[in-house]
Design a protein around this motif. Structure first.
Motif, mmCIF file in Angstrom:
data_model
loop_
_atom_site.group_PDB
_atom_site.id
_atom_site.type_symbol
_atom_site.label_atom_id
_atom_site.label_comp_id
_atom_site.label_asym_id
_atom_site.label_seq_id
_atom_site.Cartn_x
_atom_site.Cartn_y
_atom_site.Cartn_z
ATOM 1 N N GLU A 1 -42.518 0.629 -14.453
ATOM 2 C CA GLU A 1 -43.197 0.810 -13.166
ATOM 3 C C GLU A 1 -44.585 1.357 -13.448
ATOM 4 N N ALA A 2 -45.589 0.813 -12.801
ATOM 5 C CA ALA A 2 -46.963 1.233 -13.076
ATOM 6 C C ALA A 2 -47.722 1.478 -11.780
ATOM 7 N N ALA B 1 -46.117 5.045 -14.543
ATOM 8 C CA ALA B 1 -45.788 6.244 -13.769
ATOM 9 C C ALA B 1 -44.919 5.849 -12.588
ATOM 10 N N SER B 2 -44.165 6.819 -12.072
ATOM 11 C CA SER B 2 -43.413 6.581 -10.847
ATOM 12 C C SER B 2 -44.409 6.505 -9.679
ATOM 13 N N THR B 3 -44.027 5.794 -8.635
ATOM 14 C CA THR B 3 -44.933 5.551 -7.518
ATOM 15 C C THR B 3 -44.276 5.898 -6.200
ATOM 16 N N GLY B 4 -45.115 6.111 -5.191
ATOM 17 C CA GLY B 4 -44.635 6.364 -3.845
ATOM 18 C C GLY B 4 -44.421 5.067 -3.078
ATOM 19 N N ALA C 1 -48.848 -1.909 -22.743
ATOM 20 C CA ALA C 1 -48.879 -0.505 -22.328
ATOM 21 C C ALA C 1 -47.951 -0.228 -21.155
ATOM 22 N N ILE C 2 -47.711 -1.240 -20.336
ATOM 23 C CA ILE C 2 -46.822 -1.051 -19.184
ATOM 24 C C ILE C 2 -45.658 -2.051 -19.209
ATOM 25 N N ASP C 3 -45.410 -2.640 -20.367
ATOM 26 C CA ASP C 3 -44.233 -3.496 -20.584
ATOM 27 C C ASP C 3 -44.201 -4.722 -19.679
ATOM 28 N N ILE C 4 -45.322 -5.447 -19.629
ATOM 29 C CA ILE C 4 -45.359 -6.730 -18.933
ATOM 30 C C ILE C 4 -45.532 -7.828 -19.978
#
Length: 259
Positions: free
Chosen positions: A144-145, A33-36, A224-227
């Protein structure tokens, strides 16, 4: 962890010793997800005040954010910060991801930065990180996670360099089946803060920096988060207990390995 934790039959005689190794850890849960700006995250853009020198590699090129931990979002863990933002930067132009393996804590091509006092006025923060260039397949995370955290407990895994001496076994291979079962029960490969580390090969602290007993951060390979670390490996950042208490992140040991 419950006191009646499972052990292989050959390890039952070590139950009391192993019970004493149980320690708290923070499990890191991920969501692509996008993050702040102030969020805990893997990848993405960092919190970074204007006027502060951005971390560079030995050639003078910008490093890229691997992870950002906002400790106000993390359950309290003994000796770890309760506030502030801790960041992990790696070289995005190096196929070894800024790691020289085993002995180096000089942070020449990686950097650990701790922001103790947080600037909340976003107009005083860097907002454009287009100057950070990533070469193809040279950075372990593509996405981005957003991170969330839960507290748990962990028993010392068999891969920790202290495990054999703790239970009085010099050669793990003499009891290979028993150790394999213990490995399976208490596999330590995951994203985490604190607790005990996991490895796909061996614990480098057996040979270098034995005082770096604390897991500052562990980032596992995660489809799941492309690492990805090499061939499905794991990265560890270690710190001594004394440096952790003093919030001194200048001598963090960084290592990753893969099968």
């Amino acid at each position: 962890m419950k006191e009646d934790f499972e052990l292989p039959e050959g390890f039952e005689k070590h139950r009391a010793i192993l019970k004493d190794t149980i320690k708290e850890c923070i499990h890191i849960h991920t969501e692509k997800a996008s993050t702040g700006t102030f969020d805990s995250k893997f990848g993405g853009c960092p919190y970074f005040p204007k006027g502060m020198s951005y971390p560079l590699n030995q050639e003078g090129n910008p490093l890229k954010l691997l992870a950002q931990i906002n400790f106000e979002q993390v359950p309290q863990l003994k000796n770890y910060p309760e506030t502030g933002i801790l960041q992990f930067y790696l070289d995005p132009s190096d196929d070894l991801h800024g790691c020289t393996f085993n002995e180096n804590t000089e942070q020449k091509n990686y950097r650990i930065i701790y922001h103790d006092d947080i600037e909340t006025d976003e107009s005083k923060l860097v907002s454009d990180f287009s100057f950070v260039k990533v070469e193809d397949d040279m950075f372990p995370i593509e996405s981005e996670a957003k991170l969330t955290f839960t507290k748990g407990t962990q028993i010392m895994p068999a891969g920790d360099f202290r495990f054999g001496p703790l239970i009085g076994v010099d050669d793990k291979y003499e009891n290979a089946a028993e150790f394999e079962r213990y490995y399976e029960l208490y596999d330590s490969l995951s994203h985490k803060i604190g607790g005990y580390p996991g490895f796909t090969q061996y614990d480098p602290r057996e040979y270098y920096h034995k005082d770096h007993t604390e897991v500052l951060l562990q980032v596992d390979s995660d489809d799941a988060i492309d690492i990805i670390w090499g061939d499905c490996g794991v990265a560890n950042f270690f710190i001594s207990e004394e440096d952790l208490k003093n919030k001194d992140f200048s001598k963090v040991l960084y290592n990753w390995d893969c099968s």
